[in-house]
Design a protein around this motif. Structure first.
Motif, PDB file in Angstrom:
ATOM      1  N   ALA A 187       0.836  -1.210   0.000  1.00  0.00           N
ATOM      2  CA  ALA A 187       0.000   0.000   0.000  1.00  0.00           C
ATOM      3  C   ALA A 187       0.866   1.255   0.000  1.00  0.00           C
ATOM      4  O   ALA A 187       0.553   2.226  -0.697  1.00  0.00           O
ATOM      5  N   ALA A 188       1.948   1.253   0.766  1.00  0.00           N
ATOM      6  CA  ALA A 188       2.849   2.413   0.790  1.00  0.00           C
ATOM      7  C   ALA A 188       3.461   2.646  -0.592  1.00  0.00           C
ATOM      8  O   ALA A 188       3.531   3.789  -1.065  1.00  0.00           O
ATOM      9  N   ILE A 189       3.878   1.578  -1.249  1.00  0.00           N
ATOM     10  CA  ILE A 189       4.456   1.673  -2.597  1.00  0.00           C
ATOM     11  C   ILE A 189       3.412   2.205  -3.577  1.00  0.00           C
ATOM     12  O   ILE A 189       3.678   3.123  -4.360  1.00  0.00           O
TER      13      ILE A 189
ATOM     14  N   HIS B 100       3.265   5.955  -5.634  1.00  0.00           N
ATOM     15  CA  HIS B 100       3.157   6.041  -7.090  1.00  0.00           C
ATOM     16  C   HIS B 100       1.925   6.846  -7.502  1.00  0.00           C
ATOM     17  O   HIS B 100       2.008   7.741  -8.360  1.00  0.00           O
ATOM     18  N   GLU B 101       0.775   6.566  -6.877  1.00  0.00           N
ATOM     19  CA  GLU B 101      -0.465   7.254  -7.241  1.00  0.00           C
ATOM     20  C   GLU B 101      -0.432   8.738  -6.900  1.00  0.00           C
ATOM     21  O   GLU B 101      -0.873   9.569  -7.691  1.00  0.00           O
TER      22      GLU B 101
ATOM     23  N   GLN C 295      13.856  10.693 -10.975  1.00  0.00           N
ATOM     24  CA  GLN C 295      12.423  10.910 -11.121  1.00  0.00           C
ATOM     25  C   GLN C 295      11.965  12.087 -10.259  1.00  0.00           C
ATOM     26  O   GLN C 295      12.293  12.156  -9.077  1.00  0.00           O
ATOM     27  N   GLN C 296      11.216  13.016 -10.856  1.00  0.00           N
ATOM     28  CA  GLN C 296      10.713  14.178 -10.134  1.00  0.00           C
ATOM     29  C   GLN C 296       9.277  13.921  -9.674  1.00  0.00           C
ATOM     30  O   GLN C 296       8.476  13.372 -10.427  1.00  0.00           O
ATOM     31  N   PRO C 297       8.938  14.340  -8.448  1.00  0.00           N
ATOM     32  CA  PRO C 297       7.575  14.120  -7.958  1.00  0.00           C
ATOM     33  C   PRO C 297       6.561  15.040  -8.613  1.00  0.00           C
ATOM     34  O   PRO C 297       6.898  16.143  -9.045  1.00  0.00           O
TER      35      PRO C 297
END
Length: 155
Positions: free
Chosen positions: A69-71, A75-76, A114-116
């Motif tokens: 769930a944390a992963i 991502h979402e 990777q940029q958030p």
């Protein structure tokens, strides 16, 4: 209060928790760190705890592990792919709106370039105290600010 062997309701057993974790919402939080910076985002207007800062995270779905769930939530919400490297803390916390079972997972990005996605951003670890987070996060924030970067070690 518990039910004793005779079916009578009595005082709670001192060894039993006073809050039943089975009625709490299970929440997984990804505490993502890279190069001394932590991934945080601001909760939008209209949301519960609006305006406060948070780590990516959310409810654990049926048949989903808390770590997965944390992963997924990272991502979402932030568009960052991560791996879990440990568990910082686990706690029950009662807000006015809900009882939550929080799990704070130590994570690292799979691709450091990777940029958030907004509203998430990288914040220097030592600057976390400048941001207002929900009260359930206070102990973890103190720990993060006071402890040097852990790199790839499991907390």
């Amino acid at each position: 209060m518990g039910n004793d062997s005779n079916g009578e309701w009595g005082m709670p057993d001192a060894a039993q928790p006073l809050i039943d974790s089975s009625i709490a919402s299970s929440i997984s939080i990804a505490v993502v760190e890279h190069d001394g910076r932590i991934l945080v985002g601001r909760r939008p207007p209209g949301a519960v705890l609006a305006g406060l800062w948070e780590f990516p995270g959310g409810k654990v779905h049926h048949r989903e592990t808390p770590a997965h769930a944390a992963i997924r939530e990272c991502h979402e919400e932030a568009g960052i792919e991560v791996e879990v490297i440990g568990l910082y803390d686990e706690r029950l916390y009662e807000y006015d709106h809900a009882l939550v079972h929080l799990r704070y997972f130590a994570c690292r990005p799979l691709d450091s370039s990777q940029q958030p996605r907004p509203p998430f951003r990288w914040v220097d670890r030592q600057h976390l105290s400048r941001y207002q987070f929900p009260p359930a996060n206070e102990e973890l924030l103190r720990r993060l600010v006071q402890t040097p970067e852990r790199g790839h070690e499991v907390p």
